[in-house]
Enzyme design. Structure first.
Site, PDB file in Angstrom:
ATOM      1  CG  HIS A 185      15.944   7.062  14.364  1.00  0.00           C
ATOM      2  ND1 HIS A 185      16.630   6.495  15.475  1.00  0.00           N
ATOM      3  CD2 HIS A 185      16.190   8.419  14.362  1.00  0.00           C
ATOM      4  CE1 HIS A 185      17.157   7.235  16.182  1.00  0.00           C
ATOM      5  NE2 HIS A 185      16.748   8.435  15.600  1.00  0.00           N
ATOM      6  CB  CYS A 188      20.332   8.832  15.898  1.00  0.00           C
ATOM      7  SG  CYS A 188      19.684  10.357  16.088  1.00  0.00           S
ATOM      8  CD  GLU A 231      16.040   2.766  15.013  1.00  0.00           C
ATOM      9  OE1 GLU A 231      16.723   2.839  13.971  1.00  0.00           O
ATOM     10  OE2 GLU A 231      16.321   3.596  15.929  1.00  0.00           O
TER      11      GLU A 231
END
Lengths: 223, 84
Positions: A194, A86, A196
């Site tokens: 994302h 990002c 994660e």
């Protein structure tokens, strides 16, 4: 054990998620403040999401001049695995470590939603454990995520297998549905989604694991 | 000497401009008709110490290239802000 440095800029806000995710996969991870001047001892470096330096001027425009970015460039040149997520992707493009640029989303809409991605290349440190054509559900959370580049750059991306991930349904106007790209060598990767935040089915998706497992397992000098 | 300089940053031709497009779409509702090709950009005003105005403009152009614009998607031009 793989050692991962997570770079923290003033204004980063996904550094704990990134640290937690790679730690859960068995890596030894620690934060690296943006004023650091070396990355000795790390096997991989993550530039996390957020709003580095408030995103003033343009996302990533000021962060690229942080002292740590020279160390990141040196680390990348030496073949080290570098991942920008990002805002981290925006920083890598501003720093010239990845081609192209991230523009405001089509429709000027801030997007926070799950997206379905297709793995387009497995020749990067982020996708080597995935397979070509694999579909992954991973959330996006951005205002400036529309990937932009000129025709020449796009042709070069295609020719060198640098388009790593595409959106199945283009959410933001990105050229050629591009969600993530790598450098020619494949050791520097940036993506807007994302991974994660996609580590557990309990929280919606665990599809980010295969990407971060690839990254954590990627040795220095991959490819 | 101290020279007032303005740097204009605009998106390169062919780069999509969602801000400009949104502004353009809003215009007819406000009664502004016949306006097209609206492009949004940024403007930076600064004072630069230099020997002469052309040196000040050269400094501004370098600054624009290095920081104020992203040459991948934007063009930058420096001009004098002196009234005259």
């Amino acid at each position: 054990m793989t050692r991962i440095g997570v770079v923290v800029f003033p204004g980063s806000n996904c550094e704990y998620d990134a640290l937690g995710a790679v730690s859960a996969l068995g890596a030894e991870a620690e934060f690296v403040w943006h004023s650091a001047t070396h990355l000795d001892g790390f096997d991989g470096v993550i530039l996390p999401g957020g709003f580095a330096h408030g995103d003033y001027l343009r996302p990533g425009a000021l962060a690229r001049f942080s002292p740590v970015m020279e160390a990141v460039a040196e680390f990348a040149r030496a073949g080290g695995a570098v991942l920008g997520i990002c805002n981290g992707f925006q920083v890598l493009t501003e720093a010239g470590l990845l081609p192209g640029a991230l523009q405001k989303n089509r429709g000027l809409t801030f997007l926070c939603q799950p997206t379905t991605l297709t793995v387009e290349s497995t020749a990067s440190v982020l996708t080597r454990d995935a397979f070509r054509g694999q579909e992954l559900v991973i959330p996006i959370n951005h205002f400036s995520g529309s990937y932009t580049c000129d025709d020449e750059t796009w042709a070069s991306l295609v020719a060198h297998d640098q388009i790593v991930l595409r959106y199945k349904e283009n959410p933001n106007g990105s050229r050629d549905d591009i969600a993530g790209v790598s450098n020619v060598e494949g050791n520097v990767v940036g993506l807007m989604p994302h991974p994660e935040r996609a580590m557990s089915t309990l929280l919606g998706s665990a599809d980010g694991r295969v990407l971060l497992e690839s990254f954590v397992g990627a040795p220095v000098g991959a490819r | 000497m101290n020279y007032p300089i303005i740097v204009d940053v605009t998106l390169r031709e062919g780069i999509a401009d969602p801000e400009g497009a949104t502004i353009e779409r809003a215009l007819p509702a406000l009664g502004f008709n016949g306006i097209s090709h609206v492009r949004a950009g940024k403007s930076f005003r600064m004072n630069i110490d230099a020997e002469d105005e052309s040196s000040a403009l050269a400094i501004a152009a370098a600054l624009a290239q290095r920081l104020l614009s992203n040459p991948v998607i934007e063009n930058a031009t420096a001009r004098s802000a002196a009234k005259g």
